[in-house]
Scaffold this active site. Structure first.
Site, PDB file in Angstrom:
ATOM      1  N   HIS A 131     -12.266 -20.014  17.702  1.00 48.53           N
ATOM      2  CA  HIS A 131     -13.261 -18.972  18.036  1.00 48.53           C
ATOM      3  C   HIS A 131     -12.720 -17.997  19.089  1.00 48.53           C
ATOM      4  CE1 HIS A 131     -16.277 -21.689  16.159  1.00 48.53           C
ATOM      5  NE2 HIS A 131     -15.569 -22.620  16.749  1.00 48.53           N
ATOM      6  N   GLU A 177       0.722  -3.032  14.098  1.00 49.67           N
ATOM      7  CA  GLU A 177      -0.508  -2.351  13.664  1.00 49.67           C
ATOM      8  C   GLU A 177      -0.362  -1.778  12.255  1.00 49.67           C
ATOM      9  OE1 GLU A 177      -2.337   0.178  16.891  1.00 49.67           O
ATOM     10  OE2 GLU A 177      -0.612  -0.622  17.947  1.00 49.67           O
ATOM     11  N   GLN A 190      -0.735   2.591 -18.343  1.00 49.44           N
ATOM     12  CA  GLN A 190       0.334   3.336 -17.673  1.00 49.44           C
ATOM     13  C   GLN A 190       0.119   3.359 -16.146  1.00 49.44           C
ATOM     14  OE1 GLN A 190       2.357   6.846 -19.416  1.00 49.44           O
ATOM     15  NE2 GLN A 190       1.114   8.031 -18.006  1.00 49.44           N
ATOM     16  N   TYR A 242      -2.380  -2.209 -26.871  1.00 52.83           N
ATOM     17  CA  TYR A 242      -2.005  -1.248 -25.829  1.00 52.83           C
ATOM     18  C   TYR A 242      -2.991  -0.079 -25.769  1.00 52.83           C
ATOM     19  CZ  TYR A 242       0.534   2.245 -23.142  1.00 52.83           C
ATOM     20  OH  TYR A 242       0.885   3.176 -22.201  1.00 52.83           O
ATOM     21  N   LYS A 298       2.138   0.716 -13.154  1.00 53.47           N
ATOM     22  CA  LYS A 298       3.397   0.762 -12.405  1.00 53.47           C
ATOM     23  C   LYS A 298       3.240   1.344 -10.999  1.00 53.47           C
ATOM     24  CE  LYS A 298       5.047   2.404 -16.216  1.00 53.47           C
ATOM     25  NZ  LYS A 298       4.117   1.687 -17.120  1.00 53.47           N
ATOM     26  N   SER A 314       3.469   6.834  23.955  1.00 51.18           N
ATOM     27  CA  SER A 314       2.338   7.739  23.798  1.00 51.18           C
ATOM     28  C   SER A 314       2.760   9.140  24.229  1.00 51.18           C
ATOM     29  CB  SER A 314       1.172   7.245  24.656  1.00 51.18           C
ATOM     30  OG  SER A 314       0.319   8.321  24.994  1.00 51.18           O
ATOM     31  N   ASN A 345       5.449   0.634 -26.646  1.00 48.13           N
ATOM     32  CA  ASN A 345       4.503  -0.352 -26.119  1.00 48.13           C
ATOM     33  C   ASN A 345       5.167  -1.679 -25.766  1.00 48.13           C
ATOM     34  OD1 ASN A 345       2.785   1.688 -26.723  1.00 48.13           O
ATOM     35  ND2 ASN A 345       1.656   0.610 -28.352  1.00 48.13           N
ATOM     36  N   SER A 403       4.538  10.029 -17.073  1.00 49.01           N
ATOM     37  CA  SER A 403       4.695   8.953 -16.067  1.00 49.01           C
ATOM     38  C   SER A 403       6.104   8.926 -15.490  1.00 49.01           C
ATOM     39  CB  SER A 403       4.351   7.597 -16.695  1.00 49.01           C
ATOM     40  OG  SER A 403       5.167   7.347 -17.814  1.00 49.01           O
ATOM     41  N   LYS A 409       2.631   3.902  28.385  1.00 56.82           N
ATOM     42  CA  LYS A 409       2.329   3.105  27.194  1.00 56.82           C
ATOM     43  C   LYS A 409       3.549   2.601  26.442  1.00 56.82           C
ATOM     44  CE  LYS A 409      -1.209   2.352  25.508  1.00 56.82           C
ATOM     45  NZ  LYS A 409      -2.161   3.159  24.783  1.00 56.82           N
TER      46      LYS A 409
END
Ligand code: ARG
Length: 462
Positions: free
Chosen positions: A155, A289, A321, A316, A324, A276, A109, A22, A282
């Site tokens: 709405h 977004e 693991q 544990y 994270k 663009s 642990n 890890s 554009k």
């Protein structure tokens, strides 16, 4: 260096080494790992579990390591199993036998959850600060737009006139709650698990309160099995982060709409827009977004950890693991999103005239025509019916209600008098809504004042 191996006859398969490791994810907790080890070593010395000499040697070795890791003269070995193995192994490499005493009365642990809590506590404080900056920008923009009339929608249909300040302050409320949720998550992250050992504490006379005090935790966790297998604090944080993204995403959606030629309520700064490769005209709201898109990622992180944890028996298990990667990804994503979003809002140009024009169309004052009739004695339901007929007539004639003559209005109800025109003026519609929480200058100023106090109090806290 491996922290185990004595009971094995064979080396680990290379793929298993990679699969099990890890270090790519947890190396970012090296400071916290060393910080926790320093407190542990000092407590071991104080409790005479290891000699004063050993404790001092470990302490100076760890401090030197921290310095060298900070300045890059010690680099993290990517083939290590995890950050805990790396720190202990490197310490032993530098100070020899004493380094091998550091892990007395401790397990990875309890160590890993200690590191994660230390890391998260700092991250939560930073994140609250970032949201606070966004609140300050919203405050500034609100103050500039107390009188900027715009259409309010339900709405996605024009409903009643409000002001841009009123609209922005709705988001300020959401972010206030977000900060509150981060503070709540902090409270439960602020509990010290070290001393829980692998699962059943230890036989050494360790003092967990000393470690908690040295590391700035407000209390120690109470059950060792729970301590090593609890990730609620990470899940609570992920849940708070998901809500932050949901709020940013809704805000982004509005920014995107407001930038369209159809709405044309705001213009984003060039520094916060993109173009663009094919269409030269554009100017796209990519930041908004992306924030909207990255929201899905953070929800995914929450679901990841909830799912990882749902079938884990005490205590544990290595599944944990996986915690994270999800947590760090969400923290990084939310931090970057808020910071970028904040700059986008700060620099956007508000097209006040277009907002006002937008509010004038679409009969946003129709409720006020009905209310006018009610205030002159009609029951609301009857007034509603009459105004509905007026609106229908206006649609036919392609006119706004205020463009009808008094005679035309009187043909729908004799109650109408000259004062109707003032009563349904957009400014009146906004200013007459003086109720707490409403759009009038008076109500919005109260909301602004509350936001100012909130920001001030939080700043004083820090
Ligand atoms: N790398 C592990 C994790 O992130 C640390 C704890 C490992 N403990 C163990 N007994 N294998 O969860």
């Amino acid at each position: 260096m491996k922290l185990w191996g004595g009971r094995f006859k064979k080396g680990t398969d290379e793929l298993v080494n990679d699969f099990n490791s890890s270090i790519n994810v947890d190396s970012r907790m090296y400071k916290e790992d060393i910080e926790g080890s320093l407190a542990h070593a000092s407590m071991l010395g104080e409790q005479q579990i290891i000699s004063k000499e050993a404790s001092d040697k470990i302490t100076s070795g760890l401090l030197e390591m921290l310095k060298r890791m900070d300045n890059g003269t010690i680099e993290i070995d990517p083939t290590s199993e995890d950050i805990h193995s790396f720190v202990e192994g490197t310490l032993t490499y530098y100070i020899g036998e004493y380094g091998k005493m550091l892990h007395t009365g401790r397990s990875r642990n309890d160590q890993v959850t200690l590191d994660l809590r230390l890391y998260l506590k700092k991250a939560l404080v930073d994140l609250k600060q970032d949201i606070l900056c966004l609140e300050e920008v919203i405050l500034e923009k609100s103050k500039e737009n107390i009188e900027t009339i715009m259409p309010g929608y339900t709405h996605m249909q024009k409903a009643q006139p409000i002001t841009f300040a009123h609209h922005l302050l709705a988001y300020a409320e959401m972010f206030k709650r977000d900060i509150g949720r981060l503070s709540d998550a902090y409270k439960r992250t602020d509990e010290m698990p070290l001393g829980s050992g692998a699962l059943a504490t230890s036989t050494y006379p360790i003092d967990r309160n000393i470690v908690a005090r040295d590391l700035g935790f407000s209390k120690v966790t109470l059950n060792s099995l729970d301590s090593v297998s609890d990730r609620d604090y990470a899940i609570e944080t992920l849940s708070a982060l998901s809500l932050i993204m949901m709020h940013l995403s809704r805000f982004s959606e509005e920014i995107i709409l407001w930038c369209t030629g159809e709405f044309n309520f705001i213009e984003l700064d060039d520094a916060y827009s993109t173009g663009s490769s094919i269409m030269p005209q554009k100017k796209n709201p990519d930041v908004a977004e992306l924030v909207r898109g990255k929201t899905g990622r953070v929800y995914g992180d929450l679901i990841t950890l909830l799912t990882v944890m749902k079938g884990i028996p005490l205590a544990y298990n290595k599944d944990m693991q996986e915690d994270k990667e999800a947590l760090f990804d969400a923290l990084d994503t939310v931090t970057l999103s808020i910071k970028t979003f904040c700059g986008m809002i700060k620099t956007m140009k508000v097209k006040k005239e277009n907002m006002k024009k937008g509010a004038a169309l679409g009969f946003t004052n129709a409720t006020d025509v009905a209310d006018y009739l009610v205030k002159k004695g009609l029951a609301f339901r009857n007034a509603h019916e009459i105004v509905g007929e007026i609106v229908l007539e206006c649609i036919k004639k392609n006119k706004m209600i205020e463009e009808l003559t008094l005679d035309q209005l009187k043909s729908f109800s004799p109650i109408f008098e000259k004062d109707i025109y003032k009563a349904i003026d957009l400014l009146t519609c906004v200013e007459e809504r003086k109720v707490i929480g409403g759009p009038s200058t008076q109500s919005v100023k109260l909301q602004i004042e509350a936001l100012e106090n909130f920001i001030k109090e939080l700043k004083e806290d820090n």
